[in-house]
Scaffold this active site. Structure first.
Site, PDB file in Angstrom:
ATOM      1  N   ALA A 151     -20.706 -20.382  49.465  1.00 25.60           N
ATOM      2  CA  ALA A 151     -20.026 -20.797  48.238  1.00 25.60           C
ATOM      3  C   ALA A 151     -21.037 -20.980  47.101  1.00 25.60           C
ATOM      4  O   ALA A 151     -20.797 -20.557  45.960  1.00 25.60           O
ATOM      5  CB  ALA A 151     -19.244 -22.084  48.472  1.00 25.60           C
ATOM      6  N   TYR A 152     -22.158 -21.600  47.415  1.00 23.78           N
ATOM      7  CA  TYR A 152     -23.203 -21.838  46.422  1.00 23.78           C
ATOM      8  C   TYR A 152     -23.803 -20.523  45.938  1.00 23.78           C
ATOM      9  O   TYR A 152     -23.930 -20.289  44.726  1.00 23.78           O
ATOM     10  CB  TYR A 152     -24.278 -22.728  47.028  1.00 23.78           C
ATOM     11  CG  TYR A 152     -25.428 -23.067  46.116  1.00 23.78           C
ATOM     12  CD1 TYR A 152     -25.253 -23.893  45.013  1.00 23.78           C
ATOM     13  CD2 TYR A 152     -26.711 -22.574  46.366  1.00 23.78           C
ATOM     14  CE1 TYR A 152     -26.315 -24.218  44.170  1.00 23.78           C
ATOM     15  CE2 TYR A 152     -27.774 -22.898  45.541  1.00 23.78           C
ATOM     16  CZ  TYR A 152     -27.572 -23.713  44.449  1.00 23.78           C
ATOM     17  OH  TYR A 152     -28.626 -24.022  43.631  1.00 23.78           O
ATOM     18  N   ALA A 153     -24.167 -19.644  46.878  1.00 25.53           N
ATOM     19  CA  ALA A 153     -24.770 -18.368  46.501  1.00 25.53           C
ATOM     20  C   ALA A 153     -23.793 -17.511  45.709  1.00 25.53           C
ATOM     21  O   ALA A 153     -24.187 -16.816  44.760  1.00 25.53           O
ATOM     22  CB  ALA A 153     -25.244 -17.621  47.746  1.00 25.53           C
TER      23      ALA A 153
END
Length: 243
Positions: A151-153
């Site tokens: 999700a972050y990437a």
């Protein structure tokens, strides 16, 4: 001091944000230290700038809220006369495998990291003076493909696309737009929830044998905000050779 350059640092209460605010202050910038939730840490960061002889104020607000962030730019105008540099370090990093990640958490990551970047970049594109710079933040995880970071990437992949396109859209404005992509850096955001064994393992995997420090990252921010005028529309991987 009408000719003093002015920087807004979002997430200025955090590790990389504070180091960037202090470094820009040392380079002669007046600094607006933005915070989302921790005013005391932002005040401390601003105090470090003023204690070293610089000028700084604090401003709170949700980076994804265009009204709140317009008020931050307004404060820079009223206190210091304008804005030259945006350093957008604010972001969140909840970690979980794709199969387990709660969709509300996914939405929160995208709202803060993607919409938040779009909001502050849009304001900067409208209001920065010629000779200015926008410094967004991505992550080396977009190359490292580490499990748990999807999700972050994904959010930071969007930040990179926004950065590269905005650089081209600002043709003729004399404003550079770049993204800094740190590797593992010893900040609370990175260290939270990790065992010492895992931290040591990640540090030893780096060719330079350690984690990055906020000061390491701030050096690159200062370069892009100041002398690095011929660097534009780029993602700079600042990670000691991790990727």
């Amino acid at each position: 001091m009408a000719d003093q350059r002015v920087a807004i640092v979002t997430g200025g209460s955090g590790g990389i944000g504070r180091a960037s605010a202090e470094r820009l202050g040392a380079d002669g910038f007046a600094v607006v230290v933005h915070y989302a939730g921790n005013r005391d840490r932002a005040v401390a960061a601003a105090g470090a700038v003023t204690g070293a002889g610089g000028r700084a104020v604090v401003a709170g607000g949700d980076v994804a809220d265009e009204t709140a962030m317009a008020a931050v730019f307004d404060l820079a105008d009223s206190e210091f006369g304008g804005v030259d540099v945006l350093v957008h370090t604010a972001g969140i990093m909840p970690l979980a495998p794709v199969v387990d990640l709660d969709l509300d958490t996914f939405d929160r990551v995208q709202r803060t990291n993607v919409r938040g970047t779009f909001v502050v970049d849009q304001l900067a594109a409208r209001r920065l003076r010629p000779g200015g710079a926008i410094v967004n933040f991505s992550t080396s995880v977009t190359r490292l493909q580490m499990p748990g970071y999807a999700a972050y990437a994904a959010s930071k992949g969007a930040v990179e696309s926004l950065t590269l396109i905005l650089a081209r859209e600002l043709r003729g404005r004399d404003i550079t737009v770049n993204a800094v992509a740190p590797g593992p850096t010893a900040t609370p955001l990175f260290l939270d929830g990790k065992s010492q064994q895992l931290i040591d393992q990640i540090a030893s995997a780096n060719p330079l044998g350690r984690l990055g420090t906020p000061t390491d990252i701030a050096e690159t921010v200062a370069f892009l905000a100041g002398p690095g005028r011929w660097v534009n529309g780029q993602v700079l991987y600042v990670n000691g050779g991790a990727a």
